[in-house]
Design an enzyme around this catalytic site. Structure first.
Site, short mmCIF file in Angstrom:
data_model
loop_
_atom_site.label_atom_id
_atom_site.label_comp_id
_atom_site.label_asym_id
_atom_site.label_seq_id
_atom_site.Cartn_x
_atom_site.Cartn_y
_atom_site.Cartn_z
CE LYS A 1 -2.68 2.88 2.94
NZ LYS A 1 -3.44 3.12 4.16
N GLY B 1 -8.27 9.02 9.58
CA GLY B 1 -8.64 9.09 10.99
C GLY B 1 -9.73 10.10 11.32
CB ALA C 1 -8.09 7.21 4.63
N GLY C 2 -10.88 7.55 6.22
CA GLY C 2 -11.97 8.49 6.45
C GLY C 2 -13.29 7.88 6.88
CG ASN D 1 -5.88 1.15 11.72
OD1 ASN D 1 -4.68 1.07 11.54
ND2 ASN D 1 -6.39 0.83 12.89
CB THR D 2 -8.92 5.59 12.90
OG1 THR D 2 -7.59 5.75 12.42
CG2 THR D 2 -9.11 6.41 14.16
#
Lengths: 259, 77
Positions: free
Chosen positions: A100, A161, A187-188, A209-210
């Site tokens: 990635k 995040g 992301a997001g 992830n977050t």
């Protein structure tokens, strides 16, 4: 539906939810959350081995590379040079050729440096890596990355995040019309409905992830994300009804009493 | 002799190869990658790559991370 698996560069992915391994309390929680998410793709960072404290456990003792597809990332790299170096080291570790590619352009927004990403991608593709680039939700950028040999693109939904969800679904739609390779939203994402929306738009997978690691109950959120992605994918394949301004009766008029 | 290992000065036995260094440090070499003076050392060459005084070595592995990881969070792994 039995064969709805995503294929990128000849690699078959069993899940359309991909997860990161950062920000968890410990490796045990990381493992439990990944199990609950049903993800078979796990992204990991490349970092210096701790020489002083060798008692520290290795992430791969918890995340079995035979069971999961390991997707090393170049997280934290701010230049093409750093990202290339990190990606080459990741490949040399001998687990996978997948990477990635992430080149960050700005500390505050963590938005990608698309120009540097393209530059690094060119080099890494030539070196034989399978480059999955993290990029802005920019269709032109997506096309350039595909043209130089990226077998998928990973536009952001919102800043890393931030949990804001898909800020510009129309750009994501245009990216999917512009390129023929799989599109992975990266992301997001903040919660399960964001993941579902990405899949309903027709995206091929979601990487997050977050949203899981930062939830009050990460393992429960991991499970929610699993169902969000599954529901979104099924809804996309089922073909939703068009949006209309006025009502359409769902019961027949015929046979009503007093008629 | 003295080398720079992951950014820090380190005293290691003289006449040592990469594989010798990994054994000296008690690091399993299956899951790491090694750079010597900013050049990747292929696994097949661990046994034949001799280190020299002043060499700069980087030994990396996989850690927890999704996207951008702040440096303060890296050590938490």
């Amino acid at each position: 539906m039995s064969n709805d698996n995503l294929v990128i560069a000849g690699i078959e992915f069993k899940s359309r939810l991909w997860v990161g391994t950062g920000k968890y309390k410990d490796f045990a929680e990381t493992r439990k959350a990944i199990e609950a998410s049903g993800a078979d793709v796990v992204t990991v960072a490349v970092r210096r081995v701790n020489i002083i404290d060798k008692s520290k456990e290795n992430l791969l003792d918890y995340i079995d590379p035979k069971k999961y597809k390991i997707l090393p990332n170049t997280a934290g790299c701010f230049t093409a040079k750093e990202a290339i170096r990190t990606a080459m080291l990741a490949a040399e570790a001998g687990i996978t050729k997948l990477v990635k590619l992430e080149v960050i352009g700005d500390q505050k927004t963590l938005f990608p440096d698309n120009e540097a990403t393209l530059e690094a991608a060119k080099v890494l593709v030539k070196e034989g890596l399978i480059v999955l680039p993290y990029m802005s939700d920019d269709p032109i950028m997506a096309k350039k990355l595909v043209d130089i040999g990226c077998p998928a693109v990973m536009p952001l939904a919102a800043p890393i995040g931030s949990g804001l969800g898909i800020r510009n679904p129309y750009n994501i739609l245009i990216i999917m019309e512009t390129v023929t390779v799989p599109v992975v939203v990266d992301a997001g994402v903040g919660t399960a409905s964001d993941a579902a929306l990405a899949m309903e738009l027709g995206c091929d997978a979601v990487l997050l992830n977050t949203a899981i690691a930062g939830a009050q109950h990460p393992i429960a959120m991991a499970e929610a994300m699993k169902y969000g992605v599954l529901a979104g994918r099924l809804a996309y394949k089922a073909g939703r009804i068009p949006k209309k301004l006025y009502a359409t009766a769902s019961s027949p008029i015929e046979g009503m009493i007093g008629s | 002799m003295t080398i720079t290992l992951n950014g820090e000065k380190k005293e290691v036995p003289g006449d040592i190869t990469v594989i010798g260094l990994l054994e000296f440090l008690n690091i399993q070499h299956q899951r790491v990658a090694v750079e010597r003076n900013e050049m990747i050392v292929k696994k097949d060459h661990y046994g034949t790559t001799a280190l020299a005084e002043g060499d700069s070595l980087e030994i990396v592995s996989f850690m927890g991370g999704g996207s951008f990881v702040l440096s303060s969070e890296i050590s938490v792994t």
